[in-house]
Design a protein around this motif. Sequence first.
Motif, mmCIF file in Angstrom:
data_model
loop_
_atom_site.group_PDB
_atom_site.id
_atom_site.type_symbol
_atom_site.label_atom_id
_atom_site.label_comp_id
_atom_site.label_asym_id
_atom_site.label_seq_id
_atom_site.Cartn_x
_atom_site.Cartn_y
_atom_site.Cartn_z
ATOM 1 N N ASN A 602 0.820 -1.205 0.000
ATOM 2 C CA ASN A 602 0.000 0.000 0.000
ATOM 3 C C ASN A 602 0.859 1.263 0.000
ATOM 4 N N GLY A 603 2.073 1.165 -0.509
ATOM 5 C CA GLY A 603 2.926 2.334 -0.570
ATOM 6 C C GLY A 603 2.826 3.026 -1.919
ATOM 7 N N GLU A 604 3.585 4.112 -2.071
ATOM 8 C CA GLU A 604 3.573 4.804 -3.366
ATOM 9 C C GLU A 604 4.257 3.969 -4.441
ATOM 10 N N THR A 605 5.157 3.077 -4.031
ATOM 11 C CA THR A 605 5.807 2.161 -4.969
ATOM 12 C C THR A 605 5.616 0.740 -4.426
ATOM 13 N N VAL A 606 4.999 -0.126 -5.233
ATOM 14 C CA VAL A 606 4.659 -1.473 -4.779
ATOM 15 C C VAL A 606 5.115 -2.491 -5.814
ATOM 16 N N LEU A 607 5.847 -3.481 -5.360
ATOM 17 C CA LEU A 607 6.224 -4.611 -6.214
ATOM 18 C C LEU A 607 5.056 -5.578 -6.301
ATOM 19 N N LEU A 608 4.808 -6.080 -7.507
ATOM 20 C CA LEU A 608 3.665 -6.947 -7.761
ATOM 21 C C LEU A 608 4.135 -8.238 -8.412
ATOM 22 N N MET A 609 3.350 -9.274 -8.252
ATOM 23 C CA MET A 609 3.701 -10.587 -8.778
ATOM 24 C C MET A 609 2.488 -11.170 -9.502
ATOM 25 N N GLU A 627 6.134 -7.023 -11.604
ATOM 26 C CA GLU A 627 5.806 -5.671 -12.040
ATOM 27 C C GLU A 627 6.056 -4.730 -10.865
ATOM 28 N N VAL A 628 6.147 -3.457 -11.171
ATOM 29 C CA VAL A 628 6.232 -2.464 -10.111
ATOM 30 C C VAL A 628 5.261 -1.335 -10.433
ATOM 31 N N SER A 629 4.408 -1.035 -9.475
ATOM 32 C CA SER A 629 3.484 0.095 -9.574
ATOM 33 C C SER A 629 4.135 1.267 -8.867
ATOM 34 N N HIS A 630 4.584 2.240 -9.656
ATOM 35 C CA HIS A 630 5.388 3.332 -9.095
ATOM 36 C C HIS A 630 4.658 4.661 -9.258
ATOM 37 N N PHE A 631 4.250 5.228 -8.115
ATOM 38 C CA PHE A 631 3.618 6.542 -8.112
ATOM 39 C C PHE A 631 4.362 7.496 -7.180
ATOM 40 N N SER A 688 10.940 -13.484 -1.792
ATOM 41 C CA SER A 688 11.125 -12.105 -1.340
ATOM 42 C C SER A 688 11.757 -11.306 -2.464
ATOM 43 N N VAL A 689 11.181 -10.140 -2.753
ATOM 44 C CA VAL A 689 11.669 -9.293 -3.835
ATOM 45 C C VAL A 689 11.935 -7.902 -3.272
ATOM 46 N N LYS A 690 13.041 -7.307 -3.707
ATOM 47 C CA LYS A 690 13.425 -5.994 -3.198
ATOM 48 C C LYS A 690 13.876 -5.110 -4.360
ATOM 49 N N LEU A 691 13.509 -3.844 -4.288
ATOM 50 C CA LEU A 691 13.952 -2.852 -5.261
ATOM 51 C C LEU A 691 14.766 -1.796 -4.523
ATOM 52 N N ARG A 696 19.697 2.453 -1.405
ATOM 53 C CA ARG A 696 18.505 2.787 -0.620
ATOM 54 C C ARG A 696 17.367 1.840 -0.994
ATOM 55 N N GLU A 697 16.748 1.254 -0.005
ATOM 56 C CA GLU A 697 15.609 0.380 -0.278
ATOM 57 C C GLU A 697 14.403 1.213 -0.689
ATOM 58 N N VAL A 698 13.887 0.954 -1.872
ATOM 59 C CA VAL A 698 12.702 1.654 -2.366
ATOM 60 C C VAL A 698 11.442 0.942 -1.877
ATOM 61 N N CYS A 699 11.401 -0.354 -2.054
ATOM 62 C CA CYS A 699 10.250 -1.131 -1.614
ATOM 63 C C CYS A 699 10.625 -2.602 -1.594
ATOM 64 N N THR A 700 9.843 -3.366 -0.884
ATOM 65 C CA THR A 700 10.044 -4.807 -0.825
ATOM 66 C C THR A 700 8.684 -5.465 -0.703
ATOM 67 N N ASN A 701 8.609 -6.726 -1.108
ATOM 68 C CA ASN A 701 7.351 -7.467 -1.003
ATOM 69 C C ASN A 701 7.679 -8.949 -0.997
#
Length: 939
Positions: A602-609, A627-631, A688-691, A696-701
């Motif tokens: 639920n963040g501004e940038t979310v990793l999707l599968m 995929e990554v939903s980046h806002f 586990s996926v990390k961007l 700097r960690e942007v997002c993880t899921n």
Amino acid sequence: MTREIIPLNGEWRFQLDPEDRLLGKSTSVNKLESLIHVNGSWEEQGFGEPSAHQPIGAWKKKREYIGSAWYGTVLELPEHLENHKFRLVISGVHWHTALWVNGKAMGERQSLVNDHRYELNEIAAAGEKIKLLIRVNNEMHMDMEETHIHSYHTATNWGGITGGVKLEAIPKVSIQHIKLVPDVEHKQITFVTSLAGMANADGFNEAGDWSVEAIVNVHNGLNVNASVIPDRKGTAVVTLMLGEDAVLWSDSNPHLYTADIVLKQDGRMVDNQSRRFGLRCIETEGTKLKLNGEAVFLRGYVDCCIFPLTGYPVWDVEAYRRQFQIAKSYGFNHVRLHSWSPPKPFWLAADEEGMLVQTELPQWSRHYITRSHEANPKAHEFYREELTELLQSINEHPSFILLSLGNELIGKEGHEQLNELVRKARELDPTRLYTDNTGFGHLPEGDREGDFYIPTMNWHPPVNTDYAATPNTTQDFAAVTRLGTKPMLAHEHGQFTMYVRPQEAEKYTGVLEPSWLGYINENLRYKQWEERLPQFQKITGSLLMQSLKEAMERARRTPNLAGIQLLDIRDFPGQGHATTGILDVFWDDKGIATAEEVRAFNGETVLLMRSSGRTFFAGEQAEIDLEVSHFGRELLNEAELSWSFTGESGVLNMEAVSIESIINGKTTKLPQIVFHMPEIGAEKISLSVKLTQSGREVCTNEWDFWVFPRPVWQEHKGKVLTNINNVRTFLQDAVYSQQIGIHWLSYRMAEETKLVIADRMSKELLQFMQDGGNVWLMPAKEAIQDSVSIRHLPIFWNYLWFPNQRGTTMGLILHKHPALERFPHEGQTDWHMYEMTEHSVAISLDSMPSIEPIVEVIDHFARMKSLATVFECGVGQGKLFVSTLRLTDDAVNKRPEMLFLFNEIFAYLMSEQFKPKKRISAAELLAQFPIAAVNYDVL
């Protein structure tokens, strides 16, 4: 000579008037019977009577009063205000008022979301005493009782003056209204100022005598200002250039400016008002919402006007700051106000914290439900007036970006009178976006007016709640979003629930009490389940979050969806009591998810599968699309994507790749992961996926998968009889017959038979068990006397409100048992059990209380049936194993998890471990599993 504010909060004379006997023109202030404090409600100050009504699906006030009440006070107006006129402002009143000053009627007002304003004109003069009498009435004069500002289920039908009373002393020539028009492109702000009293002002016709000046502090004490001469209608339009370095307001950077607007005559200040504003622009581009030119995804929740201590919207800016800070810590940047609009402190906090707000007119009604019928004229005019005043009063707030005319107002087709109101709103304030209603109306929209639409992703054709969340993450809601060309928000998303939390009762220290807990606590005592509450809450809370994570990721995967409005971040007290929240009604953590865990989806940038399933055979190749939903507000250049698979033994695989660029405002495809599932036993494997960017960690899921070994042949020739044809999918040598254990009219069972697998009870099966035989019963719903339909997802909303939905339970408990020893689980259901439980049934154990379930089903807390999908017991000299999981259903029985679990259970039943601890009588058995009649024609 400038304006002054005279606060009138404090002690007033007061009297309830249930029979409307008092008259304003003849009532003496001093004869009002009681005292009351302004501000506050009647109920919290001890007025009203206790009600005998004990709602089972809502909260209630400890005291209630519906009708008229009178407020009175006497005050002396200061002599130095002789050149002023006076206006009385009543805030936070519900919802009809009438005013008498010195016995003279000054009119009536009605509003649920705006101040009640009275111009006192010549009747109030400086240096004189005035007697004020205010009659407040909270009766429902229009059909709109479900509106959340005063519904039985939310804010309740409260009464009083909760925001306070003040007297405004205003110069005779004054600033009447200021409309702010921000211009992000040119970094400027325009103040459209309307003046009052100019027609009678001295020197108005002399150029330069009157002017309106606007002053804004832009940086470190540096001011910009401009001054204009008003036109003959008393309008002055002042535009200020804020400079190239002007800072824009957004949800991530809520920068605010303060403006002073000054009315002058011959250079001398006559009147002055301040406005705090943000420089921001909200607009649409195709299916996107754009904030300051950048696409934004609204990560929203629904605020249903729930105030558990007061029963009415509080006037405390700190309370709202706390709400928004908590919400943003969980990743939310948007709030939709369900059929209400809040008081001033809400907007101040929203501006400061950077919340993007959709407000609504106070209506959830049926006035516009039929396209061919006009709405009640009185109601329609009321909404028109509310809209006009509301847009004026909240114009300055940059957090206000969207407005809907109300909740679920129309049929499939829309209504022209709502279209008219949308057009009026655009005319009044074109800097916001508008829609005809929230939630109802089908797409394509036809002639419905709206800058955006809010369809439900639960019920809008062709989707239904079956699509809300599944283990198939290739699915999304594109079947709905493809129907429109404007931005769409997902209406009241989620609505998954968990078990009730009686421990919250001690928090109700105000005027409300959680009356739903009365019958629930009685049920818990009857079932002797008080000690099981922590277990039920933990397991159902976990399932709620699993379901919510997938539902929200499904929304983020959906093309052309501009946002969601989750129902809710908090529990809902009414409508049967819906425990849908991550938090309780007090904004406190329920312990089911951390803020960090929620931000992952639920963040501004979310990793999707995207994967068609969560279960695989050992050695099978999994192809997983990322995929990554980046806002976020910036491009992600030269980022690194890394992932790892982890099992019981540790890390199984770890890789990383460079990502050249990720564009903001869209969903970007990332490299596909190809992974060969290891040749291991049945096991859960976590991905586990990390961007990251520049370390700097942007997002993880992360997501869970399960691997199962391929089935191993088990010798059973001549040992197994069955009347279920699909059992031969697993046991090729099982002897199949529609009628088991009967030859002509007599009982006959082969001596070598070790196990009978059947889908219904019969007298022959009962005889077989009486003689010491073993039976695996897989009954369909029609073969069970007392069953409950279940599904994997927890019940939607609750059982009292939606009793006919397909699944009305809240999750599974998997108890420790030899049959499940090698089946991977953590004591509760997870996505690998979805196909087993979806479209299945649970068996009631209420008539067999001695049985200990192997797989227990947690029923909804309103009904509290003892339920199971798997259990065992002794019958006669034999043994019975019962399961209702969909292990033999052709649609799913070839799946890895189905094949594995069937074989595990079969091996257990054929082993010496099959020794049930509990026994039941034949009477108990047949009360639940009626004997099927023999079809002698097939013998």
